[in-house]
Write a protein that holds these residues in place. Structure first.
Motif, PDB file in Angstrom:
ATOM      1  N   ASN A 181     -10.683  -0.400  12.825  1.00  0.00           N
ATOM      2  CA  ASN A 181      -9.750  -0.395  11.688  1.00  0.00           C
ATOM      3  C   ASN A 181      -8.374   0.171  12.010  1.00  0.00           C
ATOM      4  OD1 ASN A 181     -11.626  -1.641  10.140  1.00  0.00           O
ATOM      5  ND2 ASN A 181     -12.111   0.117   8.852  1.00  0.00           N
ATOM      6  N   LYS A 182      -8.022   0.142  13.274  1.00  0.00           N
ATOM      7  CA  LYS A 182      -6.678   0.569  13.679  1.00  0.00           C
ATOM      8  C   LYS A 182      -6.005  -0.592  14.409  1.00  0.00           C
ATOM      9  CE  LYS A 182      -6.634   4.980  12.543  1.00  0.00           C
ATOM     10  NZ  LYS A 182      -5.774   5.405  11.449  1.00  0.00           N
ATOM     11  N   PHE A 183      -4.699  -0.662  14.251  1.00  0.00           N
ATOM     12  CA  PHE A 183      -3.969  -1.704  14.983  1.00  0.00           C
ATOM     13  C   PHE A 183      -4.154  -1.493  16.483  1.00  0.00           C
ATOM     14  CE2 PHE A 183       0.059  -3.188  17.022  1.00  0.00           C
ATOM     15  CZ  PHE A 183      -0.133  -4.538  16.789  1.00  0.00           C
ATOM     16  N   PHE A 187       3.096 -10.594  -2.053  1.00  0.00           N
ATOM     17  CA  PHE A 187       2.250  -9.412  -1.906  1.00  0.00           C
ATOM     18  C   PHE A 187       2.989  -8.222  -1.310  1.00  0.00           C
ATOM     19  CE2 PHE A 187       0.803  -8.619   2.518  1.00  0.00           C
ATOM     20  CZ  PHE A 187       1.524  -9.612   3.158  1.00  0.00           C
ATOM     21  N   LEU A 188       3.959  -8.472  -0.450  1.00  0.00           N
ATOM     22  CA  LEU A 188       4.696  -7.355   0.126  1.00  0.00           C
ATOM     23  C   LEU A 188       5.605  -6.696  -0.907  1.00  0.00           C
ATOM     24  CD1 LEU A 188       5.680  -8.579   3.687  1.00  0.00           C
ATOM     25  CD2 LEU A 188       3.965  -6.913   3.035  1.00  0.00           C
ATOM     26  N   GLU A 210      -2.614 -11.760   6.624  1.00  0.00           N
ATOM     27  CA  GLU A 210      -3.997 -11.269   6.509  1.00  0.00           C
ATOM     28  C   GLU A 210      -4.802 -11.691   7.739  1.00  0.00           C
ATOM     29  OE1 GLU A 210      -5.174  -9.544   3.825  1.00  0.00           O
ATOM     30  OE2 GLU A 210      -7.195  -9.384   4.669  1.00  0.00           O
ATOM     31  N   THR A 227      -3.176   3.893   0.217  1.00  0.00           N
ATOM     32  CA  THR A 227      -2.299   3.258  -0.760  1.00  0.00           C
ATOM     33  C   THR A 227      -0.919   3.140  -0.127  1.00  0.00           C
ATOM     34  OG1 THR A 227      -1.466   5.291  -1.712  1.00  0.00           O
ATOM     35  CG2 THR A 227      -3.533   4.422  -2.615  1.00  0.00           C
ATOM     36  N   LEU A 273       0.326  -2.251   7.453  1.00  0.00           N
ATOM     37  CA  LEU A 273      -0.394  -3.298   6.731  1.00  0.00           C
ATOM     38  C   LEU A 273      -1.899  -3.117   6.926  1.00  0.00           C
ATOM     39  CD1 LEU A 273      -0.124  -5.853   5.029  1.00  0.00           C
ATOM     40  CD2 LEU A 273       0.075  -7.177   7.122  1.00  0.00           C
ATOM     41  N   ILE A 274      -2.295  -2.793   8.152  1.00  0.00           N
ATOM     42  CA  ILE A 274      -3.721  -2.596   8.449  1.00  0.00           C
ATOM     43  C   ILE A 274      -4.255  -1.358   7.729  1.00  0.00           C
ATOM     44  CG2 ILE A 274      -5.284  -1.909  10.337  1.00  0.00           C
ATOM     45  CD1 ILE A 274      -3.554  -3.966  12.030  1.00  0.00           C
ATOM     46  N   ASP A 275      -3.471  -0.307   7.658  1.00  0.00           N
ATOM     47  CA  ASP A 275      -3.901   0.890   6.926  1.00  0.00           C
ATOM     48  C   ASP A 275      -4.141   0.586   5.454  1.00  0.00           C
ATOM     49  OD1 ASP A 275      -4.201   2.770   8.855  1.00  0.00           O
ATOM     50  OD2 ASP A 275      -2.194   3.633   8.651  1.00  0.00           O
ATOM     51  N   VAL A 276      -3.318  -0.235   4.892  1.00  0.00           N
ATOM     52  CA  VAL A 276      -3.495  -0.607   3.484  1.00  0.00           C
ATOM     53  C   VAL A 276      -4.723  -1.494   3.317  1.00  0.00           C
ATOM     54  CG1 VAL A 276      -2.509  -1.948   1.586  1.00  0.00           C
ATOM     55  CG2 VAL A 276      -1.071  -0.358   2.854  1.00  0.00           C
ATOM     56  N   ARG A 277      -4.868  -2.446   4.213  1.00  0.00           N
ATOM     57  CA  ARG A 277      -5.943  -3.422   4.080  1.00  0.00           C
ATOM     58  C   ARG A 277      -7.323  -2.852   4.419  1.00  0.00           C
ATOM     59  NH1 ARG A 277      -3.519  -6.263   1.224  1.00  0.00           N
ATOM     60  NH2 ARG A 277      -2.816  -8.395   1.560  1.00  0.00           N
ATOM     61  N   PHE A 278      -7.410  -2.024   5.471  1.00  0.00           N
ATOM     62  CA  PHE A 278      -8.723  -1.652   6.000  1.00  0.00           C
ATOM     63  C   PHE A 278      -9.052  -0.166   5.895  1.00  0.00           C
ATOM     64  CE2 PHE A 278      -7.366  -5.454   8.326  1.00  0.00           C
ATOM     65  CZ  PHE A 278      -8.377  -6.317   7.945  1.00  0.00           C
ATOM     66  N   ASN A 279      -8.091   0.657   5.658  1.00  0.00           N
ATOM     67  CA  ASN A 279      -8.364   2.092   5.651  1.00  0.00           C
ATOM     68  C   ASN A 279      -8.184   2.730   4.287  1.00  0.00           C
ATOM     69  OD1 ASN A 279      -8.955   2.070   8.407  1.00  0.00           O
ATOM     70  ND2 ASN A 279      -6.781   2.169   8.912  1.00  0.00           N
ATOM     71  N   GLN A 315       3.426  -4.662  -3.132  1.00  0.00           N
ATOM     72  CA  GLN A 315       3.073  -3.382  -2.491  1.00  0.00           C
ATOM     73  C   GLN A 315       4.226  -2.395  -2.629  1.00  0.00           C
ATOM     74  OE1 GLN A 315       0.482  -2.196  -0.935  1.00  0.00           O
ATOM     75  NE2 GLN A 315      -0.852  -3.940  -0.507  1.00  0.00           N
ATOM     76  N   ILE A 360      -7.323  -5.660  15.096  1.00  0.00           N
ATOM     77  CA  ILE A 360      -7.840  -4.298  14.902  1.00  0.00           C
ATOM     78  C   ILE A 360      -9.019  -3.947  15.800  1.00  0.00           C
ATOM     79  CG2 ILE A 360      -7.045  -3.979  12.539  1.00  0.00           C
ATOM     80  CD1 ILE A 360      -9.791  -4.862  11.561  1.00  0.00           C
ATOM     81  N   GLN A 376       4.500  -1.164  -6.115  1.00  0.00           N
ATOM     82  CA  GLN A 376       3.384  -0.265  -6.402  1.00  0.00           C
ATOM     83  C   GLN A 376       3.676   1.128  -5.842  1.00  0.00           C
ATOM     84  OE1 GLN A 376      -0.347  -1.726  -4.869  1.00  0.00           O
ATOM     85  NE2 GLN A 376      -1.279   0.281  -5.069  1.00  0.00           N
ATOM     86  N   CYS A 385      -3.861  -9.605  10.666  1.00  0.00           N
ATOM     87  CA  CYS A 385      -4.419  -8.246  10.574  1.00  0.00           C
ATOM     88  C   CYS A 385      -5.854  -8.222  11.075  1.00  0.00           C
ATOM     89  CB  CYS A 385      -4.415  -7.768   9.121  1.00  0.00           C
ATOM     90  SG  CYS A 385      -2.840  -7.165   8.592  1.00  0.00           S
TER      91      CYS A 385
END
Lengths: 286, 401
Positions: A97-99, A179-180, A87, B116, B107-113, A183, A94, A186, A90
């Motif tokens: 909101n993009k890597f 958490f991975l 986290e 799902t 991971l960033i797409d899930v967290r910030f965008n 995910q 960014i 899910q 991450c």
């Protein structure tokens, strides 16, 4: 012939997981040869090492045992990553909101704890087990399912039969309340997402002419066509680490209840197309 | 039952050649595979060079899956085995493989965008699926063995396959390794623990095993596979035998989370166990394909262990380090280096260790340097030593001449 001389199992359910992990930390800290190495351990490493150390103690291995003649055969689960450090990475990687690799290189990289590398390596469970027991013999390190764990069992038995080891430590550990993994469940709409379970199991085997026996391990394999079913299969592969512990438990339970000269068989089928049959023999005496 | 274990096919994709023919040419031309990383912009990281596979397009997001498929197809084709022959035999796969590809983008797409996990391919391909894909493609009928012992995984995979064929439980086993960690998390992780060279200005000379000025490894990537087959099976179908695997041993250091045992105790044990398994004597070993990562601690440790094992013979036994050309290919390293030994037998020539300009005084072995070495080579000892103290060694014998 093989005798189970020590075994142990650890598992925790979702609701009590935080408590269980606290207990895991306390317990493993008390057993480590060097407590400084605790910070290098992932949850999966702790599960495996704790289970192996307890099993070893329970097996009452002779103090003068030559540890170069002990082998370790382990199967671990996939994705043993902690949420908090990722986290943090991450947040520091960014732009809009993009890597952003530039931001990652400037900020995330410099905040990255080197310990993260060690914690993410799945083979570290083998290091922590060997280091804490002082074992320098043969090994096999694999992942991530029942058929892989069965390969551990077969390899341990083969090395015992070949006479190149005196004891085989056969274990599995999986960090599923993670958490991975959640995910992943899910995404696949998998039932285990509701109740992920961490688990570990270790059996210590030795060669002998008497006692509780794993008489034979038979497998058959018909590879499935994964091509169009990757999502479906991915869900299955995540179930499998827990299966290793369940089969270990079944082996021990059946062996303990087995009567003299009575044989039992454990059958298991995996979604990858492997069928396993483990033939057990009753105790003559222990 | 004990079978002689033949090598009847090889395949490879490496930073210096995408098939065996190209790889062999580059090995003996002394071509370095190192250069600026092209797969992503690594310029802001302490190390931004690597030995990447070139001119290759991947179908899977995790490129090591494509590497494995390509190299395994070449090995099976090279062996001349038909699908029918594989299905009729007791056959399997033994593979050394690295971690799942970890995707920061996802991971960033899930967290910030608000995406799902259904919308992305987050950690899209658990590595064990690769093993089942290969097994299905060739029709193997025994479960694959998946080895994750890090840098020793490729060698362990070959050793495991060798033992299964030798014992008669398998007739045919495709054995090897695949890996790529040339991605942001892979490069950053290795940089953070100081394992890689930072000699970014001189990529072609940055991988320098045993050299006085070495300062860490250059990351590589790729895959290699060998078809191991019982001699009975190979003779029955008239297969060409490229070589034999005649010994395997592995060991645990149980010493340090990051460093090898200073006296190379685990390295010595794995070599000695391989030698004992083969029934050979140290006087039989003609050359050593070293692990040779070019890290400050690993190279002296391996040197110490080799000198302990060979005694005076260490002064005259040639050693060569393939990582000087292809970098450290992690789980694929042992497999690529074993294929290199098979090529060396065919040519009766060892490739030089590139960039070994001044041998470090703690690494005083009989290095093949400055030029390739022709000779009469029958047995090569091959080493792979993994992070966390997992050590694996093979003994490879040349095929019928």
């Amino acid at each position: 012939m093989r005798i189970k001389s020590g075994y142990n199992f650890i598992s925790s359910d979702f609701e009590s997981n935080q408590l269980a992990m606290k207990s895991l930390d306390t317990e493993i800290k008390g057993l480590l040869k060097d407590r400084k190495l605790f910070k290098f351990m992932s949850k999966q490493d702790k599960l495996m090492a704790l289970c192996a150390l307890k099993s070893w103690e329970q097996a009452k291995i002779e103090e003068d045992q030559d540890l170069s003649r002990v082998g370790i055969y382990l199967c671990v689960g996939i994705l043993p990553f902690d949420e908090a450090p990722l986290e943090k990475l991450c947040v520091k990687s960014i732009t809009d909101n993009k890597f952003d690799i530039k931001v990652f290189s400037d900020l995330a990289y410099n905040s990255m704890n080197p310990l993260l590398t060690f914690k993410c390596l799945p083979n570290m469970a083998l290091f922590h087990t060997s280091y804490n027991l002082g074992v320098t013999g043969r090994y096999f390190m694999t992942y991530s399912g029942v058929s892989d764990w069965v390969q551990c069992l077969q390899k341990g038995i083969k090395d015992l039969e070949d006479g190149i080891i005196d004891y085989a430590i056969v274990g599995s550990a999986c960090d599923q309340d993670n958490f991975l993994v959640r995910q992943f469940y899910q995404r696949l709409g998998h039932d285990l997402n509701k109740d992920p379970i961490d688990s570990a199991s270790v059996m210590i085997l030795r060669r002998d002419d008497l006692g509780l026996q794993i008489k034979d391990v038979i497998e058959s394999y018909r590879p499935v066509d994964i091509g169009n079913k990757i999502s479906e299969i991915q869900g299955k592969t995540l179930e499998l680490p827990l299966g290793c512990s369940q089969i270990s438990l079944e082996i021990v339970t059946k062996l303990e209840s087995a009567k003299e000269n009575h044989c039992e068989t454990i059958d298991h089928h995996t979604d990858f197309g492997t069928s396993i049959s483990i033939e057990l023999g009753g105790a003559q005496h222990e | 039952m004990s079978n002689r274990v033949c090598i009847t096919g090889i395949g490879a994709i490496t930073p210096i050649g995408n098939d065996i023919e190209a790889f062999e040419k580059s090995l003996y031309d002394g071509v370095s595979g190192a250069g600026e990383i092209t797969r992503f912009d690594a310029s802001g990281l302490p190390t931004h060079i690597a030995c990447e596979v070139k001119d290759f397009s991947a179908n899977y997001r995790d490129i090591k899956v494509d590497f494995a498929l390509k190299a395994s197809r070449e090995a099976i084709s090279n062996s001349g085995l038909s699908t029918d022959q594989i299905k009729k035999a007791n056959s399997s796969l033994s593979i050394g493989i690295g971690l799942e590809l970890f995707s920061m983008d996802d991971l960033i797409d899930v967290r910030f965008n608000g995406k799902t996990s259904n919308e992305i391919s987050f950690l899209n391909f658990p590595s064990d699926l690769c093993a089942h894909m290969i097994s299905h493609e060739f029709g193997f009928n025994h479960s694959p063995a998946i080895h994750i012992s890090a840098c020793a995984a490729g060698t362990d995979a070959i050793g495991d396959a060798y033992k299964k064929v030798k014992s008669g439980s398998l007739d045919i086993c495709l054995a090897g390794g695949t890996d790529s960690m040339v991605n942001p998390m892979g490069i950053a992780g290795f940089c953070r623990i100081g394992a890689m060279t930072t000699d970014n200005e001189n990529p072609k000379t940055a991988s320098r095993p045993f050299d006085k000025n070495r300062n860490g490894f250059v990351l590589g990537e790729g895959a290699a596979f060998l078809v191991l087959e019982s001699e009975t099976s190979a003779i029955a179908r008239g297969a060409k035998v490229l070589g034999y695997i005649v010994g395997h041993g592995n060991s645990l250091d149980a010493h340090s989370v990051s460093d090898p045992h200073p006296e190379g105790r685990g390295a010595y044990d794995s070599m000695k166990r391989a030698l004992d398994d083969s029934g050979l004597d140290i006087s039989d070993i003609d050359a050593i394909s070293v692990h040779g990562t070019a890290t400050p601690k690993n190279d002296p440790t391996e040197t110490y262990a080799i000198k302990t094992l060979l005694g005076d013979k260490a002064k005259t036994t040639p050693v060569f380090a393939t990582k000087s050309l292809v970098g450290h290919c992690i789980s694929a390293a042992g497999a690529i280096e074993t294929v290199t030994s098979v090529i060396a037998f065919k040519r009766q020539e060892l490739h030089q260790t590139l960039n070994l300009d001044e041998v470090d005084e703690s690494c005083d072995l009989c290095h093949v340097r400055e030029e390739n070495l022709k000779g009469d080579f029958k047995y090569i000892l091959k080493n792979s030593f993994g992070f966390g103290g997992q050590n694996s060694s093979l003994i490879i014998e040349r095929g019928p001449q």
